[in-house]
Design a protein around this motif. Sequence first.
Motif, PDB file in Angstrom:
ATOM      1  N   PHE A 150       0.944  -1.141  -0.038  1.00 22.01           N
ATOM      2  CA  PHE A 150      -0.016  -0.168   0.074  1.00 22.01           C
ATOM      3  C   PHE A 150       0.988   1.186  -0.001  1.00 22.01           C
ATOM      4  O   PHE A 150       1.982   1.202   0.433  1.00 22.01           O
ATOM      5  CB  PHE A 150      -0.871  -0.062   1.103  1.00 22.01           C
ATOM      6  CG  PHE A 150      -1.812  -1.158   1.236  1.00 22.01           C
ATOM      7  CD1 PHE A 150      -2.843  -1.267   0.370  1.00 22.01           C
ATOM      8  CD2 PHE A 150      -1.449  -2.205   2.047  1.00 22.01           C
ATOM      9  CE1 PHE A 150      -3.575  -2.581   0.286  1.00 22.01           C
ATOM     10  CE2 PHE A 150      -2.170  -3.339   2.279  1.00 22.01           C
ATOM     11  CZ  PHE A 150      -3.534  -3.564   1.190  1.00 22.01           C
ATOM     12  N   ALA A 151       0.242   2.283  -0.472  1.00 23.15           N
ATOM     13  CA  ALA A 151       0.984   3.633  -0.441  1.00 23.15           C
ATOM     14  C   ALA A 151       1.695   4.182   0.790  1.00 23.15           C
ATOM     15  O   ALA A 151       2.650   4.798   0.711  1.00 23.15           O
ATOM     16  CB  ALA A 151       0.237   4.698  -1.070  1.00 23.15           C
ATOM     17  N   GLY A 152       1.152   3.786   1.942  1.00 25.08           N
ATOM     18  CA  GLY A 152       1.855   4.107   3.171  1.00 25.08           C
ATOM     19  C   GLY A 152       3.041   3.632   3.179  1.00 25.08           C
ATOM     20  O   GLY A 152       4.087   4.089   3.928  1.00 25.08           O
ATOM     21  N   PHE A 153       3.201   2.343   2.800  1.00 24.59           N
ATOM     22  CA  PHE A 153       4.823   1.609   2.817  1.00 24.59           C
ATOM     23  C   PHE A 153       5.683   2.524   2.150  1.00 24.59           C
ATOM     24  O   PHE A 153       6.986   2.962   2.659  1.00 24.59           O
ATOM     25  CB  PHE A 153       4.676   0.464   2.320  1.00 24.59           C
ATOM     26  CG  PHE A 153       6.048  -0.341   2.142  1.00 24.59           C
ATOM     27  CD1 PHE A 153       6.794  -0.810   3.253  1.00 24.59           C
ATOM     28  CD2 PHE A 153       6.735  -0.203   0.894  1.00 24.59           C
ATOM     29  CE1 PHE A 153       8.059  -1.202   3.025  1.00 24.59           C
ATOM     30  CE2 PHE A 153       7.867  -0.914   0.557  1.00 24.59           C
ATOM     31  CZ  PHE A 153       8.739  -1.443   1.693  1.00 24.59           C
ATOM     32  N   PHE A 154       5.463   3.085   0.993  1.00 27.52           N
ATOM     33  CA  PHE A 154       6.502   3.499   0.081  1.00 27.52           C
ATOM     34  C   PHE A 154       6.663   5.070   0.426  1.00 27.52           C
ATOM     35  O   PHE A 154       7.757   5.765   0.484  1.00 27.52           O
ATOM     36  CB  PHE A 154       5.952   3.631  -1.259  1.00 27.52           C
ATOM     37  CG  PHE A 154       6.071   2.301  -2.234  1.00 27.52           C
ATOM     38  CD1 PHE A 154       7.503   1.799  -2.711  1.00 27.52           C
ATOM     39  CD2 PHE A 154       4.793   1.553  -2.092  1.00 27.52           C
ATOM     40  CE1 PHE A 154       7.477   0.349  -2.952  1.00 27.52           C
ATOM     41  CE2 PHE A 154       5.191   0.074  -2.707  1.00 27.52           C
ATOM     42  CZ  PHE A 154       6.461  -0.035  -3.314  1.00 27.52           C
ATOM     43  N   GLY A 155       5.730   5.647   0.984  1.00 27.37           N
ATOM     44  CA  GLY A 155       5.749   6.962   1.769  1.00 27.37           C
ATOM     45  C   GLY A 155       6.987   6.943   2.733  1.00 27.37           C
ATOM     46  O   GLY A 155       8.012   7.896   2.672  1.00 27.37           O
ATOM     47  N   LYS A 156       6.807   6.191   3.731  1.00 25.49           N
ATOM     48  CA  LYS A 156       7.995   5.889   4.767  1.00 25.49           C
ATOM     49  C   LYS A 156       9.196   5.446   4.161  1.00 25.49           C
ATOM     50  O   LYS A 156      10.328   5.811   4.596  1.00 25.49           O
ATOM     51  CB  LYS A 156       7.222   4.787   5.990  1.00 25.49           C
ATOM     52  CG  LYS A 156       6.149   5.298   6.507  1.00 25.49           C
ATOM     53  CD  LYS A 156       5.760   4.311   7.677  1.00 25.49           C
ATOM     54  CE  LYS A 156       4.776   4.752   8.593  1.00 25.49           C
ATOM     55  NZ  LYS A 156       4.190   3.852   9.454  1.00 25.49           N
ATOM     56  N   TYR A 157       9.240   4.707   3.164  1.00 20.69           N
ATOM     57  CA  TYR A 157      10.490   4.037   2.456  1.00 20.69           C
ATOM     58  C   TYR A 157      11.201   5.208   2.157  1.00 20.69           C
ATOM     59  O   TYR A 157      12.350   5.259   2.387  1.00 20.69           O
ATOM     60  CB  TYR A 157      10.359   3.228   1.602  1.00 20.69           C
ATOM     61  CG  TYR A 157      11.438   2.670   0.857  1.00 20.69           C
ATOM     62  CD1 TYR A 157      12.369   1.902   1.191  1.00 20.69           C
ATOM     63  CD2 TYR A 157      11.596   3.317  -0.430  1.00 20.69           C
ATOM     64  CE1 TYR A 157      13.354   1.515   0.322  1.00 20.69           C
ATOM     65  CE2 TYR A 157      12.753   3.183  -1.380  1.00 20.69           C
ATOM     66  CZ  TYR A 157      13.703   2.075  -0.767  1.00 20.69           C
ATOM     67  OH  TYR A 157      14.707   1.804  -1.692  1.00 20.69           O
ATOM     68  N   TYR A 158      10.463   6.157   1.256  1.00 23.60           N
ATOM     69  CA  TYR A 158      11.236   7.342   0.797  1.00 23.60           C
ATOM     70  C   TYR A 158      11.914   8.315   1.864  1.00 23.60           C
ATOM     71  O   TYR A 158      13.007   8.728   1.467  1.00 23.60           O
ATOM     72  CB  TYR A 158      10.373   8.081  -0.319  1.00 23.60           C
ATOM     73  CG  TYR A 158      10.068   7.124  -1.440  1.00 23.60           C
ATOM     74  CD1 TYR A 158      11.037   6.418  -2.365  1.00 23.60           C
ATOM     75  CD2 TYR A 158       8.745   6.863  -2.015  1.00 23.60           C
ATOM     76  CE1 TYR A 158      10.756   5.862  -3.469  1.00 23.60           C
ATOM     77  CE2 TYR A 158       8.478   6.083  -3.145  1.00 23.60           C
ATOM     78  CZ  TYR A 158       9.275   5.407  -3.976  1.00 23.60           C
ATOM     79  OH  TYR A 158       9.083   4.743  -4.937  1.00 23.60           O
ATOM     80  N   VAL A 159      11.263   8.665   2.614  1.00 25.09           N
ATOM     81  CA  VAL A 159      11.699   9.605   3.611  1.00 25.09           C
ATOM     82  C   VAL A 159      12.867   8.982   4.325  1.00 25.09           C
ATOM     83  O   VAL A 159      13.622   9.763   4.923  1.00 25.09           O
ATOM     84  CB  VAL A 159      10.475  10.221   4.649  1.00 25.09           C
ATOM     85  CG1 VAL A 159       9.490  10.989   3.811  1.00 25.09           C
ATOM     86  CG2 VAL A 159       9.627   9.270   5.444  1.00 25.09           C
ATOM     87  N   PHE A 160      12.839   7.626   4.857  1.00 29.00           N
ATOM     88  CA  PHE A 160      13.606   6.878   5.428  1.00 29.00           C
ATOM     89  C   PHE A 160      14.962   6.922   4.871  1.00 29.00           C
ATOM     90  O   PHE A 160      15.997   6.972   5.394  1.00 29.00           O
ATOM     91  CB  PHE A 160      13.131   5.864   6.031  1.00 29.00           C
ATOM     92  CG  PHE A 160      11.989   5.933   7.286  1.00 29.00           C
ATOM     93  CD1 PHE A 160      11.825   6.983   7.958  1.00 29.00           C
ATOM     94  CD2 PHE A 160      11.301   4.817   7.448  1.00 29.00           C
ATOM     95  CE1 PHE A 160      10.797   7.077   8.868  1.00 29.00           C
ATOM     96  CE2 PHE A 160      10.315   4.744   8.433  1.00 29.00           C
ATOM     97  CZ  PHE A 160      10.232   5.871   9.267  1.00 29.00           C
ATOM     98  N   ALA A 161      14.867   6.696   3.453  1.00 29.01           N
ATOM     99  CA  ALA A 161      16.031   6.472   2.588  1.00 29.01           C
ATOM    100  C   ALA A 161      16.823   7.706   2.464  1.00 29.01           C
ATOM    101  O   ALA A 161      17.830   7.853   2.410  1.00 29.01           O
ATOM    102  CB  ALA A 161      15.687   5.914   1.103  1.00 29.01           C
ATOM    103  N   GLY A 162      15.834   9.010   2.295  1.00 34.86           N
ATOM    104  CA  GLY A 162      16.563  10.086   2.525  1.00 34.86           C
ATOM    105  C   GLY A 162      17.150  10.521   3.374  1.00 34.86           C
ATOM    106  O   GLY A 162      18.473  10.841   3.499  1.00 34.86           O
ATOM    107  N   ALA A 163      16.831  10.202   4.658  1.00 38.55           N
ATOM    108  CA  ALA A 163      17.414  10.271   5.820  1.00 38.55           C
ATOM    109  C   ALA A 163      18.675   9.566   5.974  1.00 38.55           C
ATOM    110  O   ALA A 163      19.916   9.948   6.364  1.00 38.55           O
ATOM    111  CB  ALA A 163      16.465   9.901   7.139  1.00 38.55           C
ATOM    112  N   VAL A 164      18.990   8.322   5.783  1.00 41.19           N
ATOM    113  CA  VAL A 164      19.906   7.535   5.695  1.00 41.19           C
ATOM    114  C   VAL A 164      21.113   8.126   4.719  1.00 41.19           C
ATOM    115  O   VAL A 164      22.226   8.203   5.076  1.00 41.19           O
ATOM    116  CB  VAL A 164      19.640   6.254   5.276  1.00 41.19           C
ATOM    117  CG1 VAL A 164      20.802   5.118   4.903  1.00 41.19           C
ATOM    118  CG2 VAL A 164      18.572   5.406   6.310  1.00 41.19           C
ATOM    119  N   GLU A 165      20.712   8.507   3.670  1.00 45.79           N
ATOM    120  CA  GLU A 165      21.456   9.107   2.387  1.00 45.79           C
ATOM    121  C   GLU A 165      21.871  10.304   3.022  1.00 45.79           C
ATOM    122  O   GLU A 165      23.330  10.731   2.732  1.00 45.79           O
ATOM    123  CB  GLU A 165      20.637   9.319   1.307  1.00 45.79           C
ATOM    124  CG  GLU A 165      21.818   9.902  -0.064  1.00 45.79           C
ATOM    125  CD  GLU A 165      20.584  10.269  -1.061  1.00 45.79           C
ATOM    126  OE1 GLU A 165      20.934  11.307  -1.728  1.00 45.79           O
ATOM    127  OE2 GLU A 165      19.880   9.411  -1.542  1.00 45.79           O
TER     128      GLU A 165
END
Length: 472
Positions: free
Chosen positions: A383-398
């Motif tokens: 669902f869309a909520g998963f990818f929303g969290k994935y993108y912001v967390f990936a940005g934080a790790v980067e």
Amino acid sequence: MSLQELIATAPLLIVTATGLIVLLIEALRDESETLTCWTGISGLALAIGVALSRIGEPAGSTAYSGMVTTGGFANFFAILFCAAGFLTFLLSSSYIGKTGIRQGEFYALVLFAVAGMILMASSADLVVFFLGLEIMSVSFYVLAGFARGRLMSNEAALKYFLLGAFATGFLLYGIALVYGATGSTALAGLAARASAGTPLLMVGLGMLMIGLSFKVAAVPFHMWVPDVYEGSPTTVSGFMSTGGKAAAFSGFLLAFGPVLMALTPEIRQVLAVIAALSMLLGNLIAVAQSGIKRMLAYSSIAHAGYILTGVVAGNAAGTDGILYYLMSYTLMNIGAFGVVAILERADGDNLTFDECAGLSRRSPWLSGLMALFMFSLAGIPPFAGFFGKYYVFAGAVEAGYTWLAIVGVIMSVVSAYYYLRLVVLMYFRDGREMAVAGLPPLGIAALVVAAVGVVGFGMYPSALLDLTAHCF
């Protein structure tokens, strides 16, 4: 003012004109609620179409002497805000009649709130942003207390007004200090001017951050959220928690964008702490709630922390994640509040977890839709909520904020408990029979549209990312 400028700001003008038409219809015609509702729906649909057709405009274009932006960023948020208003209209058509608060002014206020949101996201100057914020906020103050016969609604409006005015004072004083330090209130070049790091400017930016943090319901400026969301009409709570939050985050992106984050590490660190505290407090207190609206209120605080993680990241991945998250959160949270609005009793008493036990046997449609929205809010794929969290967390790790992403992942696991608890109660527990009235066609249509968006953007996230690509 040129014709080209009018065309470039068409979504804002359409929504504003529709609000004035609705207000005029209400003043001149008795029993006009149906007409005003459909007028508003038509105006919002037209604005969405116009914004979609113009989203490919070059980023950074301005109108009205450089005070308003007209690029893809403004059009993306216009689509988001109009979609939130559109779903709110569909859900409210039956809700305000059931609860006895049917007044034509309701629809006009929603439209003016949407107009204020669009003006906020379209602003190229802090003064214009403030004007949009006040148009939105005044509409929300009235909408929160629209159920005038209910004590909780009056209390919600009063608390929101008093604390909102206090936060507005911080924001306005921050704008004054920014002007005093730089000689300009223009958002363009604010990051470059902040590189000087003068104490006056840093204090001004800090006050701007406080005012915006209040509007997104981030800790420690969250104290108004549970009572206001619980006491407001349910469809209004859904609208405030999505459109209002997204409008404030547009301000974060305009004023605290990646360039400013890179040049002001102090502000970045403070925002990181605010994001972490929001995720911790929002999720941990939501676990203990027995009312669904209050649970969603604390959940909203946690989601503000997730989205702030993208602001802290200050990179392309984090920015794309914020935009993706805001659109998906709008769909799934309005959907969740919409189910509550349909199930809520006519006296406006709030729905509890226990009352939803065995709901799947009494109303398979509503329980299925609610389960879908809960899965998405919990961040469960696909669902869309998963990818929303994935993108912001990936940005934080980067960006080197791995610790913040870890806090977000852990708190997402905690949130799964209270989201899935509701699903378990609906499908695997027996409870006392709760009468489920006839399902309103427009309300169900709104839920289906939201559900299709949640599933569609989850299965094909590139469809939404293609829109965000035009924003910068």
